[in-house]
Motif scaffolding. Sequence first.
Motif, PDB file in Angstrom:
ATOM      1  N   TYR A   1      30.287  -5.340   4.889  1.00 12.37           N
ATOM      2  CA  TYR A   1      30.903  -5.686   6.171  1.00 12.37           C
ATOM      3  C   TYR A   1      30.143  -6.823   6.854  1.00 12.37           C
ATOM      4  O   TYR A   1      30.749  -7.794   7.329  1.00 12.37           O
ATOM      5  N   LEU A   2      28.817  -6.704   6.906  1.00 11.01           N
ATOM      6  CA  LEU A   2      28.033  -7.744   7.575  1.00 11.01           C
ATOM      7  C   LEU A   2      28.093  -9.068   6.817  1.00 11.01           C
ATOM      8  O   LEU A   2      28.068 -10.140   7.431  1.00 11.01           O
TER       9      LEU A   2
ATOM     10  N   GLU B   1      27.139 -12.115   9.515  1.00  7.34           N
ATOM     11  CA  GLU B   1      26.118 -11.686  10.477  1.00  7.34           C
ATOM     12  C   GLU B   1      24.757 -12.237  10.048  1.00  7.34           C
ATOM     13  O   GLU B   1      24.393 -12.196   8.877  1.00  7.34           O
ATOM     14  N   LYS B   2      24.012 -12.758  11.002  1.00  6.74           N
ATOM     15  CA  LYS B   2      22.721 -13.382  10.705  1.00  6.74           C
ATOM     16  C   LYS B   2      21.697 -12.401  10.153  1.00  6.74           C
ATOM     17  O   LYS B   2      20.815 -12.780   9.401  1.00  6.74           O
ATOM     18  N   SER B   3      21.788 -11.136  10.516  1.00 10.13           N
ATOM     19  CA  SER B   3      20.771 -10.165  10.114  1.00 10.13           C
ATOM     20  C   SER B   3      21.072  -9.503   8.772  1.00 10.13           C
ATOM     21  O   SER B   3      20.424  -8.537   8.401  1.00 10.13           O
ATOM     22  N   VAL B   4      22.037 -10.021   8.016  1.00 11.65           N
ATOM     23  CA  VAL B   4      22.398  -9.387   6.748  1.00 11.65           C
ATOM     24  C   VAL B   4      21.234  -9.439   5.754  1.00 11.65           C
ATOM     25  O   VAL B   4      21.032  -8.501   4.987  1.00 11.65           O
ATOM     26  N   TYR B   5      20.462 -10.522   5.758  1.00  8.92           N
ATOM     27  CA  TYR B   5      19.297 -10.607   4.863  1.00  8.92           C
ATOM     28  C   TYR B   5      18.295  -9.501   5.190  1.00  8.92           C
ATOM     29  O   TYR B   5      17.806  -8.812   4.284  1.00  8.92           O
ATOM     30  N   GLU B   6      18.020  -9.306   6.467  1.00  2.00           N
ATOM     31  CA  GLU B   6      17.096  -8.250   6.880  1.00  2.00           C
ATOM     32  C   GLU B   6      17.645  -6.875   6.497  1.00  2.00           C
ATOM     33  O   GLU B   6      16.905  -6.006   6.064  1.00  2.00           O
TER      34      GLU B   6
ATOM     35  N   ARG C   1       3.173  -4.516   4.556  1.00  2.00           N
ATOM     36  CA  ARG C   1       3.028  -5.605   3.602  1.00  2.00           C
ATOM     37  C   ARG C   1       4.315  -6.424   3.485  1.00  2.00           C
ATOM     38  O   ARG C   1       4.291  -7.641   3.439  1.00  2.00           O
ATOM     39  N   ARG C   2       5.420  -5.744   3.461  1.00  2.00           N
ATOM     40  CA  ARG C   2       6.692  -6.396   3.177  1.00  2.00           C
ATOM     41  C   ARG C   2       7.335  -7.065   4.389  1.00  2.00           C
ATOM     42  O   ARG C   2       7.981  -8.098   4.276  1.00  2.00           O
ATOM     43  N   PHE C   3       7.165  -6.458   5.558  1.00  3.04           N
ATOM     44  CA  PHE C   3       7.903  -6.914   6.729  1.00  3.04           C
ATOM     45  C   PHE C   3       7.038  -7.466   7.858  1.00  3.04           C
ATOM     46  O   PHE C   3       7.488  -7.572   8.990  1.00  3.04           O
ATOM     47  N   SER C   4       5.810  -7.813   7.573  1.00  3.80           N
ATOM     48  CA  SER C   4       4.938  -8.305   8.642  1.00  3.80           C
ATOM     49  C   SER C   4       5.206  -9.766   8.991  1.00  3.80           C
ATOM     50  O   SER C   4       4.717 -10.264   9.971  1.00  3.80           O
ATOM     51  N   GLY C   5       6.010 -10.441   8.217  1.00  7.48           N
ATOM     52  CA  GLY C   5       6.242 -11.862   8.423  1.00  7.48           C
ATOM     53  C   GLY C   5       7.408 -12.187   9.332  1.00  7.48           C
ATOM     54  O   GLY C   5       7.383 -11.914  10.523  1.00  7.48           O
ATOM     55  N   PRO C   6       8.474 -12.744   8.757  1.00  9.51           N
ATOM     56  CA  PRO C   6       9.547 -13.339   9.554  1.00  9.51           C
ATOM     57  C   PRO C   6      10.538 -12.340  10.161  1.00  9.51           C
ATOM     58  O   PRO C   6      11.454 -12.746  10.853  1.00  9.51           O
ATOM     59  N   PHE C   7      10.361 -11.081   9.922  1.00 12.98           N
ATOM     60  CA  PHE C   7      11.334 -10.109  10.411  1.00 12.98           C
ATOM     61  C   PHE C   7      11.088  -9.772  11.880  1.00 12.98           C
ATOM     62  O   PHE C   7       9.956  -9.602  12.303  1.00 12.98           O
ATOM     63  N   ARG C   8      12.176  -9.649  12.601  1.00 10.05           N
ATOM     64  CA  ARG C   8      12.089  -9.371  14.039  1.00 10.05           C
ATOM     65  C   ARG C   8      12.173  -7.866  14.284  1.00 10.05           C
ATOM     66  O   ARG C   8      13.110  -7.212  13.815  1.00 10.05           O
TER      67      ARG C   8
ATOM     68  N   ASN D   1      13.033  -6.009  16.811  1.00 16.38           N
ATOM     69  CA  ASN D   1      14.247  -5.476  17.446  1.00 16.38           C
ATOM     70  C   ASN D   1      15.401  -5.387  16.449  1.00 16.38           C
ATOM     71  O   ASN D   1      16.223  -4.484  16.517  1.00 16.38           O
ATOM     72  N   HIS D   2      15.455  -6.308  15.492  1.00 20.89           N
ATOM     73  CA  HIS D   2      16.485  -6.230  14.460  1.00 20.89           C
ATOM     74  C   HIS D   2      16.232  -5.056  13.526  1.00 20.89           C
ATOM     75  O   HIS D   2      17.176  -4.414  13.082  1.00 20.89           O
ATOM     76  N   HIS D   3      14.969  -4.804  13.233  1.00 20.40           N
ATOM     77  CA  HIS D   3      14.673  -3.681  12.357  1.00 20.40           C
ATOM     78  C   HIS D   3      15.014  -2.341  13.002  1.00 20.40           C
ATOM     79  O   HIS D   3      15.484  -1.435  12.326  1.00 20.40           O
TER      80      HIS D   3
END
Length: 107
Positions: free
Chosen positions: A37-38, A43-48, A81-88, A90-92
């Motif tokens: 669906y996304l 939707e911009k957050s589909v990668y996340e 380790r996996r999500f400390s970088g570019p992920f926001r 509030n999106h998570h």
Amino acid sequence: MSLTLSRQMQAVLQNGLNIVREHRQLILSEWEKISIYLNKTREKSVYELDETINFFSECLFSENQEEMEDLFKNLDQQWNRRFSGPFRPNHHIFIITLLENAAHEAI
């Protein structure tokens, strides 16, 4: 024989994990529907979302049946380790809530 609160909580968590694992295919199917669906809505957050789905799929549904304490320690370490970088963050929160609701729906 009464159980300590710690053992009772561990039993509840283990039971919940067993239920989630029993419904693996249904949960993964629901998660895939959200991703599709996304993707359609661009939707911009589909990668996340897809990365988070992959993360939880690997952790929750791996063949390696870890003890509860080890599972939670590994979840925390791998998440950082996996999500400390570019992920926001509030999106998570939004994504995890979507995935949790889908898991409840599937079960």
